[in-house]
Design a protein around this motif. Sequence first.
Motif: not given
Length: 464
Positions: A108-109, A137-140, A186-191
Amino acid sequence: MFTIENALIATPDDYSSTKVLITDGRIAGISSQLDTVGTSINADNKLLLPGFVNAHTHSSEMWQRGIMSMFPLELWLAELYDFAPLDIEKVYLSALGTAVETLLSGGTTVVDHLVLIPGKELETIATAVRAYKEVGIRAFVAPLIQDESLAAGIPSGDTKQTHEPYFRSTQATLDIIEEAVKKFHCPEKGINIAVAPTGIQLCSDALFKGCAELSDKYDLCRHSHLLETKAQEKLAKEKYGCTAVEHLERIGYLDYRTSLAHCVHLTDKDIAILAHTKSTVVHNPLSNLRLGSGIAPILKYRQAGVNVSFGCDGASSNDSQDLLEAIKIGSIVHNVTDFDYQHWITPHQSVKMAALGGATGLNMADNNGSLDVGKKADLVLYDLTSLSLLPRTDPIGLLVLGRPVNVVDSAWVNGKQIVKSGNVTTIDVQDLRQELLKHSQWQKSRKSKTAAELEKHYRFVMGL
């Protein structure tokens, strides 16, 4: 708000069927006694696990999977860059593909060590961000940066080597990353944007230090390749007169936000440094085998208290983005490196490494990586009636040690369902398949001019 009903979850000694309540994107309750609230989701004969982390990959390599020569990393990279796609549309499609394949194998990441198109760096980052947002998907996104030319990555040995200067200055590179942070982090939005110098072989101290400063300024994760090959081990001694790990500690790059891909050739002292600095090792077993880099001493890392997670690596050094495959090989390959079977990695330990180990390496273990009340609902349901997970024994054992095929039934990120009944709900995967077909062609082989230029010196310095 929804309730997952009758999900099978692992307990310390067994499994139990239970209800899991999700509210506002987080786990609000886990108990068979819960009332059903909101939408009811039937999880009969399904295993619920926290989402895994694909903790190191390069999405754009998808365009060259299956065709790369059987080369060690240094020559393989030369070929890769000779044929790298310089097309924004391909960046978008391969990021979509990486996200989908990760999701459908339990992730999921994703950590995308993103190769940048020269002159279009911010556009490349923006395009990958757009793709990951669309899938959900949660992305870095970790833009892959360097400030030295490719030839500098091969040890000199007893010869004198001169290298062309890199086309972009160190400061200009750091400026691009800072601009990307301001625009897209923007961590709170998963990016998330991470700082990610490619490695000691192609990066100056100034680039590593500049990245560490950006990490401190914006609280960003740090990522890099580290000692993937014997050539890099030799090069570190030439450059620094000590190991690469000792040097990175000296210049302040290692800390609890730092994840390091590969880590194949480390000393016992190096391992102690990683444990002390709380750095994470990302195990990429398939690319290490594919490129002949070696088998990372993961059992040693675990015994020393170093956090370990799993990565697929890029889809042309592994040739797959199947996270379950990477977890399986990354677990059992070590059974031949240590005769003491009490050190071997069990399937339940593998699952914890893939989920909580991945979350820890990305500084998000407080919110992700385990089935605990209060944590974010990054969850995956596996269909235990799939032929590849039958007959019934230990569900996690079947998942890790078997060859599961099409077993992800559902997946949620931040409580939003993005896989349902085995299908991604946020994008049209059939359309993605057609686009990947349209933008590619069948081919057998090609010759890399740069690899040919470097090969003689590489063979000499490596004693071949």
